[in-house]
Design a protein around this motif. Sequence first.
Motif, PDB file in Angstrom:
ATOM      1  N   UNK A   1       0.839  -1.195   0.000  1.00  0.00           N
ATOM      2  CA  UNK A   1       0.000   0.000   0.000  1.00  0.00           C
ATOM      3  C   UNK A   1       0.875   1.247   0.000  1.00  0.00           C
ATOM      4  N   UNK A   2       1.903   1.268   0.838  1.00  0.00           N
ATOM      5  CA  UNK A   2       2.795   2.426   0.903  1.00  0.00           C
ATOM      6  C   UNK A   2       3.528   2.630  -0.417  1.00  0.00           C
ATOM      7  N   UNK A   3       4.012   1.550  -1.031  1.00  0.00           N
ATOM      8  CA  UNK A   3       4.747   1.669  -2.288  1.00  0.00           C
ATOM      9  C   UNK A   3       3.838   2.205  -3.384  1.00  0.00           C
ATOM     10  N   UNK A   4       2.639   1.671  -3.488  1.00  0.00           N
ATOM     11  CA  UNK A   4       1.747   2.084  -4.576  1.00  0.00           C
ATOM     12  C   UNK A   4       1.220   3.502  -4.383  1.00  0.00           C
ATOM     13  N   UNK A   5       0.760   3.827  -3.192  1.00  0.00           N
ATOM     14  CA  UNK A   5       0.064   5.093  -3.001  1.00  0.00           C
ATOM     15  C   UNK A   5       0.982   6.258  -2.639  1.00  0.00           C
ATOM     16  N   UNK A   6       2.104   5.981  -1.985  1.00  0.00           N
ATOM     17  CA  UNK A   6       2.930   7.083  -1.496  1.00  0.00           C
ATOM     18  C   UNK A   6       4.355   7.048  -2.033  1.00  0.00           C
TER      19      UNK A   6
ATOM     20  N   UNK B   1       4.051  -6.390 -15.175  1.00  0.00           N
ATOM     21  CA  UNK B   1       3.621  -6.193 -13.797  1.00  0.00           C
ATOM     22  C   UNK B   1       2.510  -5.158 -13.811  1.00  0.00           C
ATOM     23  N   UNK B   2       1.489  -5.358 -12.990  1.00  0.00           N
ATOM     24  CA  UNK B   2       0.393  -4.397 -12.919  1.00  0.00           C
ATOM     25  C   UNK B   2      -0.196  -4.387 -11.514  1.00  0.00           C
ATOM     26  N   UNK B   3      -0.860  -3.308 -11.175  1.00  0.00           N
ATOM     27  CA  UNK B   3      -1.550  -3.187  -9.886  1.00  0.00           C
ATOM     28  C   UNK B   3      -3.034  -3.405 -10.101  1.00  0.00           C
ATOM     29  N   UNK B   4      -3.657  -4.158  -9.237  1.00  0.00           N
ATOM     30  CA  UNK B   4      -5.112  -4.301  -9.181  1.00  0.00           C
ATOM     31  C   UNK B   4      -5.492  -3.957  -7.757  1.00  0.00           C
ATOM     32  N   UNK B   5      -6.140  -2.833  -7.579  1.00  0.00           N
ATOM     33  CA  UNK B   5      -6.380  -2.255  -6.256  1.00  0.00           C
ATOM     34  C   UNK B   5      -5.025  -2.058  -5.581  1.00  0.00           C
ATOM     35  N   UNK B   6      -4.812  -2.655  -4.419  1.00  0.00           N
ATOM     36  CA  UNK B   6      -3.527  -2.521  -3.728  1.00  0.00           C
ATOM     37  C   UNK B   6      -2.673  -3.771  -3.860  1.00  0.00           C
ATOM     38  N   UNK B   7      -2.996  -4.631  -4.814  1.00  0.00           N
ATOM     39  CA  UNK B   7      -2.257  -5.881  -4.986  1.00  0.00           C
ATOM     40  C   UNK B   7      -1.424  -5.833  -6.260  1.00  0.00           C
ATOM     41  N   UNK B   8      -0.208  -6.325  -6.171  1.00  0.00           N
ATOM     42  CA  UNK B   8       0.706  -6.356  -7.299  1.00  0.00           C
ATOM     43  C   UNK B   8       0.593  -7.704  -8.000  1.00  0.00           C
ATOM     44  N   UNK B   9       0.365  -7.680  -9.320  1.00  0.00           N
ATOM     45  CA  UNK B   9       0.294  -8.899 -10.126  1.00  0.00           C
ATOM     46  C   UNK B   9       1.495  -8.923 -11.063  1.00  0.00           C
ATOM     47  N   UNK B  10       2.173 -10.060 -11.118  1.00  0.00           N
ATOM     48  CA  UNK B  10       3.395 -10.211 -11.901  1.00  0.00           C
ATOM     49  C   UNK B  10       3.203 -11.351 -12.896  1.00  0.00           C
ATOM     50  N   UNK B  11       3.556 -11.094 -14.173  1.00  0.00           N
ATOM     51  CA  UNK B  11       3.455 -12.137 -15.198  1.00  0.00           C
ATOM     52  C   UNK B  11       4.859 -12.546 -15.630  1.00  0.00           C
ATOM     53  N   UNK B  12       5.131 -13.842 -15.530  1.00  0.00           N
ATOM     54  CA  UNK B  12       6.404 -14.416 -15.948  1.00  0.00           C
ATOM     55  C   UNK B  12       6.148 -15.529 -16.963  1.00  0.00           C
TER      56      UNK B  12
END
Length: 124
Positions: free
Chosen positions: A52-57, A74-85
């Motif tokens: 949350x701190x990394x994404x918002x602040x 890599x993408x954000x969905x709400x406050x969750x980080x999604x990573x595609x490998x």
Amino acid sequence: MITYLYWIATFGAAVLTLFLLGSAKQWKFGVIGGLLILFGSSLAYYFHYQQVFVKQYGGVMSISVPEGQLHLSTTWKDDNLWVENYDPSTHTCYFNEYSKSNLLEGKVIIKNCHPVLPNTVIAQ
């Protein structure tokens, strides 16, 4: 910066609890209360607030790509980080929700995946 404020507030609350209960001659409960505040705040930061701190602040967070895989996106969905490998040996794409705790972590597996990568030729 927000992380520093979080930890200053956490340590302040722990010390305040220690001295408020200590001044009432309840040192044992003050120490236990302070330690509980530190422990609970550490768990909350580790499992939730860091993202949350990394994404918002703004801030810094490091993750690693599993060995043998290539990072696609890599993408954000709400406050969750999604990573595609992508795993080139099995032609499988993994879309993982990143969580340090591996609790309640989503995962999508795309089989027979052939992403368009620079300098690659897909044999049919």
